[in-house]
Design a protein around this motif. Structure first.
Motif, PDB file in Angstrom:
ATOM      1  N   SER A 176      -3.891   4.554 -12.628  1.00  0.00           N
ATOM      2  CA  SER A 176      -4.075   5.882 -12.016  1.00  0.00           C
ATOM      3  C   SER A 176      -4.106   5.743 -10.503  1.00  0.00           C
ATOM      4  O   SER A 176      -3.839   6.694  -9.779  1.00  0.00           O
ATOM      5  N   VAL A 177      -4.436   4.553 -10.034  1.00  0.00           N
ATOM      6  CA  VAL A 177      -4.445   4.293  -8.593  1.00  0.00           C
ATOM      7  C   VAL A 177      -3.015   3.933  -8.205  1.00  0.00           C
ATOM      8  O   VAL A 177      -2.492   2.905  -8.621  1.00  0.00           O
ATOM      9  N   LYS A 178      -2.386   4.815  -7.445  1.00  0.00           N
ATOM     10  CA  LYS A 178      -0.968   4.631  -7.146  1.00  0.00           C
ATOM     11  C   LYS A 178      -0.772   3.842  -5.858  1.00  0.00           C
ATOM     12  O   LYS A 178      -1.653   3.784  -5.000  1.00  0.00           O
ATOM     13  N   ALA A 179       0.408   3.258  -5.736  1.00  0.00           N
ATOM     14  CA  ALA A 179       0.745   2.506  -4.528  1.00  0.00           C
ATOM     15  C   ALA A 179       2.027   3.087  -3.947  1.00  0.00           C
ATOM     16  O   ALA A 179       2.980   3.342  -4.683  1.00  0.00           O
ATOM     17  N   ALA A 180       2.035   3.345  -2.640  1.00  0.00           N
ATOM     18  CA  ALA A 180       3.274   3.842  -2.042  1.00  0.00           C
ATOM     19  C   ALA A 180       3.497   3.286  -0.641  1.00  0.00           C
ATOM     20  O   ALA A 180       4.376   2.462  -0.425  1.00  0.00           O
ATOM     21  N   CYS A 181       2.682   3.680   0.322  1.00  0.00           N
ATOM     22  CA  CYS A 181       3.015   3.307   1.708  1.00  0.00           C
ATOM     23  C   CYS A 181       2.471   1.944   2.102  1.00  0.00           C
ATOM     24  O   CYS A 181       2.984   1.318   2.996  1.00  0.00           O
ATOM     25  N   TRP A 182       1.438   1.480   1.483  1.00  0.00           N
ATOM     26  CA  TRP A 182       0.797   0.192   1.761  1.00  0.00           C
ATOM     27  C   TRP A 182       0.298   0.073   3.196  1.00  0.00           C
ATOM     28  O   TRP A 182       0.137  -1.022   3.723  1.00  0.00           O
ATOM     29  N   SER A 183       0.087   1.208   3.868  1.00  0.00           N
ATOM     30  CA  SER A 183      -0.368   1.099   5.258  1.00  0.00           C
ATOM     31  C   SER A 183      -1.419   2.154   5.606  1.00  0.00           C
ATOM     32  O   SER A 183      -1.636   2.446   6.774  1.00  0.00           O
ATOM     33  N   GLY A 184      -2.041   2.748   4.601  1.00  0.00           N
ATOM     34  CA  GLY A 184      -3.133   3.684   4.870  1.00  0.00           C
ATOM     35  C   GLY A 184      -2.698   5.068   5.290  1.00  0.00           C
ATOM     36  O   GLY A 184      -3.517   5.871   5.715  1.00  0.00           O
ATOM     37  N   ASP A 185      -1.404   5.360   5.176  1.00  0.00           N
ATOM     38  CA  ASP A 185      -0.945   6.679   5.616  1.00  0.00           C
ATOM     39  C   ASP A 185      -0.952   7.717   4.498  1.00  0.00           C
ATOM     40  O   ASP A 185      -1.357   8.847   4.704  1.00  0.00           O
ATOM     41  N   CYS A 186      -0.507   7.320   3.285  1.00  0.00           N
ATOM     42  CA  CYS A 186      -0.281   8.343   2.250  1.00  0.00           C
ATOM     43  C   CYS A 186      -1.545   8.666   1.452  1.00  0.00           C
ATOM     44  O   CYS A 186      -1.672   9.754   0.919  1.00  0.00           O
ATOM     45  N   GLY A 187      -2.473   7.736   1.362  1.00  0.00           N
ATOM     46  CA  GLY A 187      -3.763   8.018   0.739  1.00  0.00           C
ATOM     47  C   GLY A 187      -3.779   8.071  -0.781  1.00  0.00           C
ATOM     48  O   GLY A 187      -4.832   8.304  -1.376  1.00  0.00           O
ATOM     49  N   ILE A 188      -2.635   7.831  -1.450  1.00  0.00           N
ATOM     50  CA  ILE A 188      -2.658   7.990  -2.912  1.00  0.00           C
ATOM     51  C   ILE A 188      -3.291   6.796  -3.620  1.00  0.00           C
ATOM     52  O   ILE A 188      -3.480   6.824  -4.831  1.00  0.00           O
ATOM     53  N   CYS A 189      -3.653   5.754  -2.886  1.00  0.00           N
ATOM     54  CA  CYS A 189      -4.367   4.625  -3.495  1.00  0.00           C
ATOM     55  C   CYS A 189      -5.874   4.784  -3.320  1.00  0.00           C
ATOM     56  O   CYS A 189      -6.634   3.847  -3.551  1.00  0.00           O
TER      57      CYS A 189
END
Lengths: 286, 155
Positions: B40-53
């Motif tokens: 459920s914890v998603k990964a996308a930008c890996w740099s703290g920008d998108c917040g979906i993690c």
């Protein structure tokens, strides 16, 4: 920009000292190959992008001295590792340092503020560091320690270039000391940005206290700039157009905005003038 | 003590203690998705920008791609899986469904966790403070209004 080149972080060792002494001793023996971790909001991105490649990461969050947030006499102490969210909860900060409060309240986003720290913001020494302008006008001093000595650095001497500060490789920022003014002090921080989470295109801070007026500028020069304009202001009153033109000439000579993907040099100059007018209007009387 | 190789770490995720072996360069996001299988914890930008993690660490929302696994020693981590029995959380889920706050669903877990944090911790929660509170998460379907309304309904 935020193009991530690696999904994994490079390999490193990690150490979590619980005393300042221990941290300084580890840093002293490993200073060229180590990096300090406070909030990690810059560090982890740099690691991922391989712009840094340290052997050892020293996690500073468990050191008591770096987590202080309190008034000591006429000085307010902000520990270098205190998260921004906690600083914003302080009534003293809100009451005494209006421009700093505003800057912190507009920095990054509310989720990152649980991690990001003021020590990290200064240590990274970005020309656009939001806390730099308010700390410059509030006459802050940066407290740093090494294994042998600790020293105080006036913030106007701290920044020496783009993402460069005057710290020695074996030094750690432990706290920020800000004098609490007994005078009627008025300060403001204005930030121009493209959207709510973006880096500052321009940051303008202004203060009026004890018949002195100062301006500070971020994101418009390689380092944050402090300009004392007390000589141009009389009786805490707003300058007339003629006087403002003299102030603007002084400011224009002190700053050197660049063209980049966020804004052009011309736009930055134009908007700096507008925000400077606005800031002076807020801290000075009619 | 300098930690060099993989180290055995006891971490508390969703009120369950896990003993896992982690390397210093693994992030909390790596541990949750790859070691514990919490997807459920998603990964996308890996740099703290998108917040979906975003997860809750000791009750506070934080972006797990910017947290090293060694930093979560003695801390309690909460993801949506751990809140399924929580009454307030269930109400928030229902509010998201009712208001159509789920489009593609990729960001939903993060918004639910932050919404839950806001309702539990902020007094006088108004629309502006909800907007500011969720500011660090990006919904690429841009369905922000429905998300804000869903949280506001439960304030």
């Amino acid at each position: 920009m935020n193009q991530i080149s690696h999904l994994t972080l490079p390999e490193f060792k990690i150490v979590t000292p619980s005393t300042l002494r221990e941290a300084l001793s580890i840093l002293d023996t490993n200073n060229t190959r180590s990096k300090l971790l406070a909030g990690g909001t810059d560090l982890l991105v740099d690691l991922r992008n391989r712009t840094i490649n340290p052997n050892i990461i020293i996690d500073l969050k468990n050191i008591p001295e770096l987590n202080e947030l309190k008034q000591k006499g006429d000085i307010f102490v902000i520990g270098a590792a205190v998260p921004i969210a906690d600083i914003l909860k302080s009534k003293e900060v809100r009451k005494n340092f209006h421009s700093l409060y505003t800057a912190l309240n507009e920095m990054c986003d509310e989720i990152l503020r649980f991690r990001a720290t003021i020590g990290g913001n200064l240590g990274t020494a970005s020309p656009a560091a939001d806390t730099a302008g308010p700390l410059l006008i509030h006459r802050a001093r940066i407290i740093v320690a090494s294994k042998k000595i600790s020293r105080e650095i006036p913030i106007q001497e701290f920044f020496i270039g783009v993402k460069q500060n005057c710290l020695m490789p074996n030094e750690i920022i432990t706290a920020i000391h800000i004098p609490i003014s007994t005078e009627n002090e008025k300060s403001v921080f204005l930030k121009l940005k493209r959207n709510s989470e973006d880096l500052a295109l321009i940051g303008v801070s202004a203060i009026n206290y004890n018949s002195q007026t100062k301006l500070a500028f971020t994101a418009v020069a390689p380092i944050p700039i402090l300009v004392d304009i007390t000589a141009y202001i009389s009786g805490n009153k707003r300058p007339n157009e003629e006087k403002f033109k003299e102030i603007w000439k002084l400011v224009k000579n002190a700053i050197s905005p660049i063209n980049d993907l966020r804004a052009s040099r011309e736009y930055r100059l134009h908007m700096t003038e507008i925000l400077t007018r606005k800031a002076l209007k807020e801290v000075l009387q009619k | 003590m300098i930690v060099n190789e993989s180290e055995s770490l006891i971490i508390n995720v969703n009120n369950i203690e896990h003993k896992i072996s982690v390397k210093p360069n693994e992030t909390l996001l790596d541990v949750l998705r790859l070691k514990l299988g919490i997807k459920s914890v998603k990964a996308a930008c890996w740099s703290g920008d998108c917040g979906i993690c975003t997860v809750l660490i000791d009750g506070k929302p934080m972006k797990s791609c910017l947290v090293l696994s060694h930093e979560i020693r003695n801390k309690s981590i909460m993801t949506v899986e751990g809140l399924l029995e929580d009454e307030l959380f269930q109400k928030l889920q229902n509010s998201f469904v009712k208001n159509g706050a789920i489009q593609c669903g990729f960001c939903t877990s993060a918004f639910l966790l932050v919404g839950y944090y806001l309702i539990k911790n902020k007094r006088n929660l108004d629309l502006l403070s909800i907007k500011k509170g969720i500011n660090g998460i990006i919904c690429r379907c841009t369905g922000y209004k429905q998300i804000i309304d869903s949280i506001y309904e439960l304030k």
